[in-house]
Design a protein around this motif. Structure first.
Motif, mmCIF file in Angstrom:
data_model
loop_
_atom_site.group_PDB
_atom_site.id
_atom_site.type_symbol
_atom_site.label_atom_id
_atom_site.label_comp_id
_atom_site.label_asym_id
_atom_site.label_seq_id
_atom_site.Cartn_x
_atom_site.Cartn_y
_atom_site.Cartn_z
ATOM 1 N N UNK A 194 1.045 -1.167 -0.024
ATOM 2 C CA UNK A 194 -0.010 0.046 0.153
ATOM 3 C C UNK A 194 0.738 1.282 0.054
ATOM 4 N N UNK A 215 1.996 1.573 -3.537
ATOM 5 C CA UNK A 215 1.309 2.141 -4.307
ATOM 6 C C UNK A 215 0.853 3.730 -4.146
ATOM 7 N N UNK A 216 0.784 4.007 -2.793
ATOM 8 C CA UNK A 216 0.263 5.377 -2.607
ATOM 9 C C UNK A 216 1.551 6.321 -3.121
ATOM 10 N N UNK A 217 2.616 6.039 -2.949
ATOM 11 C CA UNK A 217 3.718 6.939 -3.319
ATOM 12 C C UNK A 217 3.644 6.890 -5.068
ATOM 13 N N UNK A 263 0.994 6.441 -6.904
ATOM 14 C CA UNK A 263 0.160 7.174 -7.163
ATOM 15 C C UNK A 263 0.475 8.920 -7.319
ATOM 16 N N UNK A 264 1.274 9.168 -6.354
ATOM 17 C CA UNK A 264 1.728 10.468 -6.357
ATOM 18 C C UNK A 264 2.386 10.734 -7.462
ATOM 19 N N UNK A 265 3.008 9.804 -8.245
ATOM 20 C CA UNK A 265 3.911 10.129 -9.399
ATOM 21 C C UNK A 265 2.930 9.933 -10.582
#
Lengths: 608, 606, 310
Positions: free
Chosen positions: C118, C121-123, C125-127
C-alpha cells in the motif's frame, strides 16, 4: 539522572499517600450515635447530613440525570446556562415543544435547584398558558406547570415551597383566572393519570380549591413534622393558605349555585380553619411569638391593667401634664394657644407629644410602697401594647379581621339564604321571569339586611362587596325590564351608599339618587379597621389588565429568573375582577415587604 | 412552520433579488475586496522584511505559482491523498463517533418525552441536531489535526518531495475527510430514520366497552356505526367513529391517525388499531407574498406590533378594514384538480377577555388580482392556534347566492390568486407572518425530505472540514482546532456579530459589555462617564471594524441548517437546498485557495 | 564515469557541460528565525556546491553542521534565506523537479498504518503512474529490498531495518535520476549496512546520481566519490575522497616476495637518502583523522576554509 527521577516518583507517591489519610478519615461513612446523630469520624458524611446535600437525602435519585450530568464532563454550569438561554429563546419564538424539551433537559441537569422548578413552573402555568387562545390549551399548560412541580417534588422531598406552589397553582391559578369556570370544570373532569390520586378522589372532592388545600396542608405538615425550611417566605402567608382555600371554596360553591347544607358546612369549616389559623403560634421577623387571635384578649387586659395603674393615683396624670405645660417656653405655649386657623399644626403636634404622659413616666412619679408595683404594671402595659400593635400589623398583612368577620357573617342562615335567593333571582332574570326575579332579589336584600344588622362592619365590604354590587346591578336590570324606579324603601340603602362612595357600582348614580340620595352627599365614613383594603376599588383597572394577554403577562425584560417574587407580575395581570382575589396578591407578596408596600399607593390611587 | 428568512427563487437569489443585488455579485465584490486587501497586507508585511521590490516580486511569483499549481492539479494524486486521509481517519477510530451516536440513540428515551403535542417534530429535530453536532465535531477533530500531525511526524516529507502540488495536499485532505464524513452521515441517517420510525410507532387499546352507538346527527337524524375513545398511550388518545362494519380511521391527535379494523370471532368483536399513519410528513407548500391593509384600508408592508419581543408576526385588528393579503402565483387547474387546500397557522391576540368558551372568528375572502374590486367570501372560520388549520377551497362554491367557479372567476388568467384574511371581532387581533398561510400543493415523500435534511448537514460538514484543513495548513493541531471552533461559533452567531459591528446590540461592544458585567450594571442603564468607560467605548468603536469584517466573511452556519423543515414536516424546497449548496461553494472555493496559499508558503520542515 | 579530481568547483563548472550538473547551490544560506522573526541560528552560510551526474556525493559533518538543512533546502522543504538552490537547473521550490528525485529521509517517515504494498502504491500514485507500471515497479522494488515475505504487514510491525528498506523502496518508486539519502545506514546492522552500500554503488553503476549525507565516516569513505565536509554551517572541505586523504610528503612502501637482500638494498637506498623506511606506499589517513583535524582547525580559526596539512 535515573536515580533522581526515581526518588522524585517515590516522593510523589508518598505525598499522595499522606493526603489520602485525612481524606479517608473525613469520608468514612458516618457512624450513627445515640440520638440518631451522626458522630465520630465521617466528617463529610456528617456535613452532608447537616446541610442535607447528599443526593439520597434530597429526594429521588435519578440515574438518567446523573448520567447526563456526567456526560457534560464538568461543564454542567455552561450547559445549564445555554439551556436556560435556549428555553428563553424558544419561549420568545413560541416554540412550545422546544421549550418543553429544553425544560426536560434542565430538570435532569439541575434537579435540586429550587428556583428552577418554581420559576419555570410558574412561567409555564402563567405565561405560556395565556399564549394560547383556546382555554383547553390554557388548561393543559397550567397543568404542565403543576406537573413540573410534581416532578420537582420527587427530587426534593424536603422543600415545602414546591408543594406550596402546587397548591398555589391548583387553587389560585385555576380558581381565579379569567377562565376559572372552565378551568374548574376541566379540573373536575380531568382523569390525567399523571395527576397523583386525582382519579381516586370522589367527584365532590375534585375541586381545585380543596385539592389546592390538600397540597397546602401537606406543605404545612412538612414544615411541622420535618422542620423543613420555607426559606424567605412569610410564615404568616404560608400558614394562611389552607384557610384561605376553604374560604375561596365556599365562595366558589355559592357562585356555582350550590347552597343549603354544603355551602353552610363550607363556610363553617372556613370559620373553623380561620380560627385555627389565628390560634397558631407564629414568630415575627424579630423573633417575637404571637397568635393572631390574641389581640382582643390582649386589649381587654391592657384596659384592665391601665385602669389598675390609673387607680393608684387618680389625678396624677393630669398633674404631670399641667406641670409640663407650665414649664413650656413662652414661644411654644403661644403656638398651642394660637387660634386653630393660625396654628402651625405640625409644631403643635410635636409640643403636644411632649405633654403626653406615658405609663412609665406616670409610674415613676408614684411614691411610697406602691412604687415598685406601679413600675411593674406600667412596663406590662407597654409590653402588651407593643404586642397588640405587632399583632395588628401582622393581621393587616393577611387581612385577618376581615376574613374572620366574613366567615362569621357568611355562615349565618340569613347570608346563605340571601346568596341563594340572589342566585335564583339571577337565573330567573336570564329566563325572562322578571316579576319572580324581582321578588327573589328583594327577599335576598331583606335577608342581607339581617346580616348587616348583625355585622355592621359588612356595610362597606370592599372585598366581598363585588358580588353584592353585581346583585344590585342585576336587580336594577330587572327593574329596568319592569320599567320601575328604584324603591325608596330599599332594605340595604346604607350598603348601596357605600358602594356609590367607592364609585364601584356599575350603575349610573342618577338612577339611585332618589332612593339613596340623602346619604350620597355624606362624607365617606371612616374606614373600619381591618376593612380598609389596600386594593379597594381598583376593579376597572384590574379587569382591563386581566384581559390583556400580551406583553403584560410576560416577565418584564431584563428580569432575572431567580428572584423570589416571580409571581408578582403575573399575579397582577391575572388579578381578577373579584376584589377578594385581588386582595390575595398581598399575601402572595408578603414574602417581599417592599413589593407589598409599593403596591399600596397604586391601589389607593385607582380607588380615588 | 416558522421561516425567519425566506429565500427568493434560486436564480433570482443568485443574480438579483429585487432591490438588493444578487448573491453572486455580493460574493464577487467581497472576493475582490478580500483579494485586494490580502495582497496589500501581504505586500506590506513582506516589504518590511525584504524591501518593496523584492516583496512585489515574491508575491507575484507566489501567485503565478498558485496558478500553475491549480492548473496542474492531478485528480489521481488528489484521489490518492484522499484515500490516505480516509485510511488515516479509520485508523484514528472515527467510527467511535458512530458508536457514540448509537449510544445517544439508545438513551434518547431518557430525555425525550413522547407525550408532547408533536412527538415527530421532537424526535426528528433531536436526531438531526445530534447528528449535526457529532458530525461537525468529528469533522473538526479530523481536519484540524491531520496535517499538523503529518508535519510533526515528518511523514509530510515523503509526500512533498514527490511531484505533489500544495493544492493536491490540501484538496486531498478536504476530500478525504469529507468522504469519511459522508459515509458516517449516511450510516447515521439510516439509523436515525429507523430510530424515528420505530419510536414513533405505537398503537392503542380498543375494546368493545370503549365504544357506544353514535349520537344522533344534526336534526336528530340517527347515524349508523359506533364511536368512542381509544386507550391512552403516549399521553394521547384518539376519538374514533366506526362504520357498521367496525372499520374506520381515528381522528388525528398528536398529528397522526390510525386505521381501525374489527374481526368478529365467536360473537366477540375484537378491534385492532393499526400503526400510526401520516406521522412523518413532507408537505409541499406554495408560499405567497404577504401584504397588509391597515384599519383604514390602506396598503402597508406590516401590520400592528402588539408588543411582542419577537417581531416575526404582525397583527391585524378585527372589526376594521385591516386585512392580510397573500398573493399566490403559478396556479393552474391541472395542479389542483380537487380544489385548493389552504393551510393556516394564525395567532390570536385578545385585548379583552370576550367569550372564553368561544374562539375568535375570521373570514377567508378570495380575490382575482386582475379584478380587485370583486371579492368572494369563501367562509368564516374560528382561529385555531399552533396547529395547522386546513381549509379547502372547492372548485365551485357559493358566495351568498352567487355560484363561483374557482379557476374561472377567482384565479387570474396568469394563475394568480389573492387570499384575504380578516378578523371579525372588534378589538381582537389576528397575527401572521408570510409562511403562516400557504397553499398545500401535495405531500412529498418523507424519507426523501429526510435525505435532503442530511444533505444540508453534509454541506455544513464539508464546510467545517475545509475550514479545519485550511487552518491546519499553518497552525498546529490544537490551535487549528480552536480556530475552527472559533469559525463555527462565529458562524453560528454571524447575526450577533453583525449587530455588534453595527452597534445595534444592547449593552454596547465587547469591552463595554465586559465593563457592565464587572460593574453589574444592566444593559440599558446609562454608563457613568469616566476614563474606563470612555476608553472602552472608543476601543469598541475600533473593534467594530474587525467584527464587521468577520461578520461579512464568516459563513452563516445557522442559516445552512434545514433541521426545522424536516422536523416540522415540510418539504425542503429545491431552491433552498441549491441556495445553501451555492452558499457553501462560495465559501469552499476561497477557503481552499487560502489553504493552498498558506501551505505553499509554509516551510514544512520547520 | 566522471571521476576527475577537481578541487575548484568554479573551474569545474566552466569545464563541464551544463547538463551534467545535477545540483548546484549558489551562496546558499539559511537562517532560522523564531516566531517574532528574530534570528536564532545561522544553519548554513553561503554554501556553493555542485553535484554532477553519475557521482556519489557525500555531505559530511557532525550533528548540527547543516548537512540536513542543505538537503531540505535542495528538496524545497525549506526556503533559503538567501542564495539559490538549483536541482536539474530548476529552483528547488519547483515541484516538477520531484519527478526525477528519490528521497530517503533520515528516518523513514512513512504511514505506519499502511503495509509495504500500500505504501508503495500510494507513492506511486503520487507520481501519477499508470496502474500497470505501478504494479510492476512495486513488485520489483519489494523484491529489490528483499521484503517479499513481509509485504502484507503493516509498517508498524516492521523492524527498523525493514522500515529503512521500505523507505529506500519508496525513494526509488519513480526510477529517479537523483537519489537523496539522508543518513542511509543508520539503524542498520552490519550486513544491512553492507547491502545498502552495495546498493548505492549499484545505483551509480546504473547512471544515477546520489547525494547522501552521513555522520558515519566509514560509510562515506566506502562509497562516495566526492565529499563536502560541513561544520557549523560552513563548507570546510570539498574534493575527491582519495585525493583528500592522500598524505603527499609521506611515502609508504609495502612489498611482498622480496628477498632479504633486496630488502637490504632498498633500505640502503633509503638510508642513502637519509630516510627511514616504514613501508613503501603513499599512505592514506583515515577519514576520521581528516575530519577531526578539520573540526579542530575550524574551532581554532572559525570562519575559514580548513587547510589540512598534507
Amino acid at each position: 539522572m535515573n536515580r533522581r527521577s526515581f526518588i522524585r516518583k517515590v516522593i510523589y507517591i508518598l505525598c499522595i499517600g499522606l493526603l489520602l489519610i485525612p481524606l479517608s478519615y473525613y469520608s468514612q461513612p458516618a457512624s450513627v450515635g445515640a440520638a440518631n446523630q451522626a458522630v465520630g469520624a465521617g466528617k463529610l458524611a456528617q456535613l452532608r447530613e447537616k446541610y442535607k446535600i447528599s443526593e439520597a437525602s434530597l429526594g429521588e435519585v435519578d440515574p438518567a440525570g446523573e448520567t447526563i450530568k456526567l456526560a457534560t464532563l464538568g461543564l454542567r454550569g455552561v450547559a445549564v446556562v445555554m439551556l436556560w438561554e435556549k428555553a428563553k429563546t424558544s419561549q420568545m419564538k413560541e416554540d412550545w415543544d422546544g421549550l418543553q424539551a429544553t425544560l426536560d433537559q434542565l430538570t435532569k441537569l439541575e434537579p435540586h435547584f429550587l428556583t428552577f422548578w418554581r420559576h419555570q413552573a410558574w412561567n409555564v402555568s402563567y405565561n405560556i398558558s395565556v399564549e394560547w387562545d383556546d382555554y383547553h390549551d390554557r388548561y393543559r399548560w397550567v397543568k404542565e406547570g403543576i406537573k413540573l412541580l410534581l416532578q420537582g417534588r420527587r427530587y426534593n422531598d424536603h422543600e415545602p415551597l414546591l408543594i406550596y406552589d402546587i397548591g398555589w397553582t391548583t387553587a389560585q391559578k385555576m380558581g381565579t383566572a379569567d377562565e376559572k369556570v372552565q378551568y374548574r370544570r376541566l379540573f373536575r373532569e380531568d382523569d390525567d393519570p399523571e395527576f397523583p390520586n386525582h382519579r381516586l378522589r370522589p367527584q365532590n372532592r375534585r375541586d381545585n380549591w380543596l385539592v389546592g388545600q390538600e397540597y397546602y396542608n401537606e406543605a404545612v405538615r412538612l414544615v411541622e413534622d420535618r422542620d423543613a425550611s420555607i426559606h424567605r417566605m412569610n410564615p404568616l402567608v404560608f400558614y394562611s393558605e389552607p384557610a384561605m382555600c376553604q374560604i375561596d371554596y365556599a365562595i366558589a360553591l355559592e357562585e356555582d349555585g350550590v347552597f343549603e347544607e354544603k355551602a353552610k358546612v363550607g363556610w363553617m369549616e372556613a370559620d373553623e380553619y380561620w380560627t385555627k389559623y389565628g390560634a397558631r403560634e407564629m414568630r415575627s421577623t424579630i423573633g417575637i411569638q404571637y397568635r393572631l387571635n390574641d389581640k382582643e384578649e390582649l386589649e381587654e387586659k391592657i384596659a384592665e391593667t391601665a385602669t389598675e395603674l390609673e387607680a393608684m393615683a387618680p389625678d396624677l396624670r393630669k398633674t404631670i401634664s399641667d406641670e409640663r405645660l407650665a414649664k413650656l417656653p413662652a414661644e411654644e405655649r403661644e403656638v398651642l394657644e394660637a387660634p386653630p386657623d393660625r396654628r402651625d399644626p405640625w409644631r403643635a403636634f410635636g409640643i403636644m407629644m411632649k405633654l403626653n404622659v406615658n405609663h412609665r413616666d406616670f409610674a415613676e412619679r408614684i411614691t411610697g410602697p406602691q412604687h415598685d408595683k406601679a413600675i411593674e404594671l406600667a412596663d406590662e402595659v407597654t409590653r402588651m401594647q407593643q404586642l397588640a400593635e405587632l399583632i395588628n400589623h401582622e393581621r393587616e398583612v393577611v387581612n385577618f379581621a376581615y376574613w374572620r368577620l366574613r366567615c362569621r357573617a357568611e355562615k349565618t342562615d340569613a347570608a346563605l339564604e340571601a346568596r341563594r335567593l340572589l342566585y335564583v333571582g339571577k337565573g330567573l332574570y336570564e329566563n325572562a321571569q322578571f316579576e319572580e326575579a324581582r321578588e327573589n332579589y328583594e327577599n335576598a336584600f331583606s335577608e342581607w339586611r339581617k346580616v348587616v344588622d348583625e355585622f355592621p362592619a359588612m356595610v362597606d365590604d370592599t372585598i366581598g362587596g363585588t358580588s353584592l354590587e353585581e346583585a344590585v346591578k342585576g336587580y336594577v336590570d330587572v327593574l329596568k325590564q319592569l320599567d320601575e324606579p328604584f324603591p325608596k324603601n330599599f332594605p340595604i340603602k346604607d350598603v348601596v351608599a357605600a358602594m356609590l362612595r367607592r364609585s364601584s357600582l356599575p350603575i349610573p348614580p342618577e338612577f339611585l339618587q332618589d332612593a339613596v340620595g340623602t346619604e350620597l352627599g355624606n362624607p365617606p365614613a371612616p374606614p373600619i379597621r381591618g376593612l380598609d383594603m389596600k386594593d379597594g376599588g381598583n376593579k376597572e383597572a384590574g379587569e382591563k389588565e386581566a384581559e390583556a394577554k400580551g406583553p403584560d403577562s410576560k416577565e418584564p425584560a431584563g428580569k432575572e429568573p431567580s428572584k423570589d417574587d416571580d409571581k408578582q407580575p403575573e399575579a397582577k395581570s391575572e388579578a381578577s375582577k373579584d376584589q377578594a382575589e385581588a386582595s390575595k396578591e398581598n399575601p402572595a407578596e408578603g414574602q417581599k415587604p417592599e413589593a407589598d408596600s409599593a403596591k399600596k399607593p397604586e391601589g389607593d390611587e385607582k380607588a380615588e | 412552520m416558522v421561516l425567519e428568512n425566506q429565500y427568493p427563487p434560486y436564480l433570482e437569489w443568485l443574480f438579483s433579488a429585487g432591490v438588493s443585488p444578487g448573491a453572486f455579485w455580493i460574493w464577487l465584490i467581497t472576493m475582490t475586496g478580500v483579494i485586494l486587501g490580502g495582497l496589500l497586507i501581504a505586500w506590506v508585511f513582506s516589504s518590511i522584511r525584504y524591501g518593496p521590490m523584492k516583496a512585489g516580486d515574491l508575491i507575484f511569483r507566489t501567485l503565478v505559482g498558485l496558478v500553475g499549481d491549480l492548473t496542474h492539479t492531478s485528480p489521481r494524486r488528489v484521489f490518492a491523498l484522499a484515500r490516505l486521509a480516509v485510511q488515516e481517519s479509520i485508523r484514528r477510530r472515527v467510527l467511535a463517533a458512530f458508536i457514540v451516536f448509537i449510544v445517544i440513540l439508545l438513551f434518547a428515551g431518557w430525555f425525550l418525552n413522547p407525550g408532547t403535542t408533536d412527538p415527530a417534530e421532537l424526535y426528528l429535530s433531536f436526531v438531526l441536531t445530534a447528528t449535526t453536532y457529532l458530525i461537525l465535531f468529528m469533522a473538526l477533530v479530523l481536519s484540524s489535526f491531520s496535517l499538523p500531525s503529518d508535519i510533526q511526524n515528518k511523514t509530510i516529507y515523503t509526500i512533498v518531495t514527490k511531484p505533489v502540488r500544495p493544492t493536491e495536499v490540501v484538496l486531498g485532505r478536504a476530500v478525504g475527510f469529507s468522504a469519511v464524513g459522508t459515509g458516517l452521515l449516511a450510516l447515521m441517517g439510516l439509523f436515525s430514520y429507523f430510530f424515528v420510525v420505530r419510536t414513533l410507532d405505537h398503537t392503542h387499546e380498543l375494546t368493545a366497552d370503549d365504544l357506544a352507538p353514535r349520537a344522533a346527527g344534526p336534526g336528530g337524524v340517527a347515524r349508523p356505526g359506533l364511536e368512542g375513545d381509544t386507550g391512552f398511550t403516549r399521553n394521547h388518545r384518539h376519538h374514533i367513529v366506526l362504520d357498521e362494519n367496525g372499520h374506520g380511521y381515528t381522528e388525528p391527535s398528536q398529528d397522526h391517525f390510525h386505521e381501525v379494523t374489527a374481526t368478529t370471532r365467536d360473537g366477540q368483536t375484537e378491534y385492532r388499531i393499526g400503526p400510526a399513519l401520516n406521522q412523518l410528513k413532507a408537505r409541499v407548500p406554495l408560499y405567497g407574498k404577504l401584504s397588509f391593509l391597515d384599519r383604514g384600508g390602506r396598503t402597508t408592508d406590516k401590520g400592528i406590533n402588539v408588543g411582542n419581543e419577537w417581531g416575526y408576526r404582525s397583527y391585524i385588528e378585527g372589526g376594521s378594514q385591516a386585512a392580510a393579503i397573500w398573493r399566490f402565483s403559478g396556479l393552474s387547474a391541472a395542479e389542483f384538480p380537487e380544489g385548493i387546500n389552504l393551510d393556516m397557522t394564525l395567532r390570536v391576540f385578545r385585548t379583552f377577555k370576550g367569550d372564553v368558551e368561544k374562539g375568535i372568528s375570521g373570514s377567508i375572502t378570495l380575490r382575482n388580482p386582475q379584478n380587485p374590486k370583486v371579492s368572494y367570501l369563501l367562509r368564516n372560520f374560528v382561529c385555531k392556534e399552533f396547529s395547522i388549520d386546513r381549509q379547502n377551497i372547492p372548485l365551485k362554491f357559493k358566495d351568498k347566492d352567487k355560484e363561483v367557479d374557482l379557476f374561472r372567476d377567482v384565479v387570474s388568467d396568469d394563475g394568480q390568486l389573492d387570499v384575504i384574511i380578516g378578523c371579525l371581532e372588534r378589538a381582537q387581533f389576528f397575527g401572521m407572518a408570510r409562511p403562516d398561510l400557504y397553499l398545500f400543493k401535495r405531500e412529498g415523500t418523507p424519507w426523501v425530505n429526510f435525505v435532503k435534511g442530511y444533505v444540508a448537514i453534509w454541506l455544513q460538514m464539508v464546510l467545517i472540514t475545509t475550514f479545519g484543513v485550511m487552518w491546519s495548513t499553518f497552525l498546529n493541531g490544537p490551535i487549528a482546532m480552536l480556530a475552527t471552533v472559533g469559525t463555527m461559533v462565529g458562524g453560528y452567531f454571524v447575526g450577533f456579530l453583525e449587530s455588534l459591528a453595527t452597534n445595534q446590540a444592547f449593552g454596547g461592544g465587547p469591552l463595554e459589555a465586559t465593563y457592565r458585567i464587572v460593574t453589574q450594571s444592566n444593559l440599558m442603564s446609562e454608563l457613568e462617564k469616566n476614563v474606563t468607560t470612555i476608553t472602552a467605548i472608543w476601543a469598541d468603536k475600533l473593534l467594530r471594524i474587525p467584527l464587521w469584517i468577520m461578520a461579512k466573511l464568516l459563513p452563516d452556519l445557522s442559516s445552512l441548517s434545514d433541521v426545522d423543515y424536516v422536523a416540522d414536516g415540510y418539504n425542503i424546497p429545491l431552491d433552498v437546498l441549491s441556495i445553501h449548496a451555492t452558499m457553501s461553494l462560495g465559501f469552499l472555493v476561497p477557503v481552499l485557495i487560502l489553504g493552498f496559499l498558506f501551505f505553499k508558503m509554509r516551510e514544512v520542515a520547520r | 564515469m566522471a571521476s576527475q579530481a577537481v578541487l575548484d568547483p568554479a573551474a569545474s563548472a566552466a569545464a563541464q557541460p551544463q547538463t551534467d550538473v545535477i545540483i548546484e547551490t549558489r551562496n546558499l544560506s539559511k537562517v532560522y528565525r523564531d516566531f517574532w522573526g528574530r534570528q536564532k541560528v545561522r544553519a548554513l552560510k553561503a554554501l556553493d556546491l555542485e553535484v554532477r551526474r553519475g557521482e556519489i556525493f557525500g555531505l559530511l559533518g557532525p550533528n548540527g553542521s547543516g548537512k540536513t538543512t542543505t538537503i531540505k533546502l535542495l528538496l524545497g522543504l525549506l526556503f533559503p534565506t538567501s542564495g539559490q538552490a538549483l536541482v536539474f537547473g530548476k529552483d528547488a521550490s519547483d515541484v516538477t523537479k520531484n519527478e526525477r528525485i528519490g528521497y530517503l529521509p533520515e528516518e523513514s517517515y512513512l504511514y505506519r498504518f499502511l503495509n509495504a504494498e500500500e505504501t508503495l502504491d500510494f507513492y506511486g500514485r503520487l507520481f501519477d503512474m499508470p496502474a500497470s507500471v505501478r504494479r510492476q515497479r512495486i513488485a520489483d522494488l519489494i523484491h529489490l529490498v528483499k521484503l517479499d515475505w513481509a509485504k502484507r504487514r503493516q509498517l508498524k510491525e516492521y523492524s527498523k531495518g525493514m522500515t529503512r528498506r521500505i523507505g529506500l523502496a519508496q525513494a526509488l518508486i519513480n526510477d529517479p535520476e537523483l537519489i537523496v539519502l539522508d543518513e542511509p545506514t543508520t539503524g542498520l546492522d552490519p550486513i544491512g549496512c553492507r547491502e545498502m552500500k552495495d546498493l548505492i554503488i549499484d545505483l551509480r553503476e546504473k547512471g544515477k546520481t546520489v547525494l547522501m549525507c552521513s555522520h558515519l565516516l566509514a560509510d562515506v569513505q566506502d562509497v562516495c566519490d566526492r565529499i563536502a565536509i560541513l561544520h557549523q554551517g560552513e563548507l570546510k572541505e570539498l574534493g575527491r575522497v582519495d585525493s583528500l586523504l592522500k598524505i603527499r610528503d609521506v611515502t609508504e612502501i609495502r612489498a611482498s616476495g622480496l628477498s632479504d637482500a633486496a630488502k637490504e638494498e632498498i633500505k640502503a637506498v633509503i638510508a642513502r637518502h637519509s630516510g627511514n623506511l616504514v613501508s613503501m606506499d603513499n599512505p592514506t589517513s583515515t577519514l576520521e583523522e581528516l575530519f577531526l583535524s578539520i573540526v579542530q582547525d575550524s574551532e581554532a580559526r572559525p570562519g575559514r576554509r580548513a587547510r589540512v596539512e598534507g
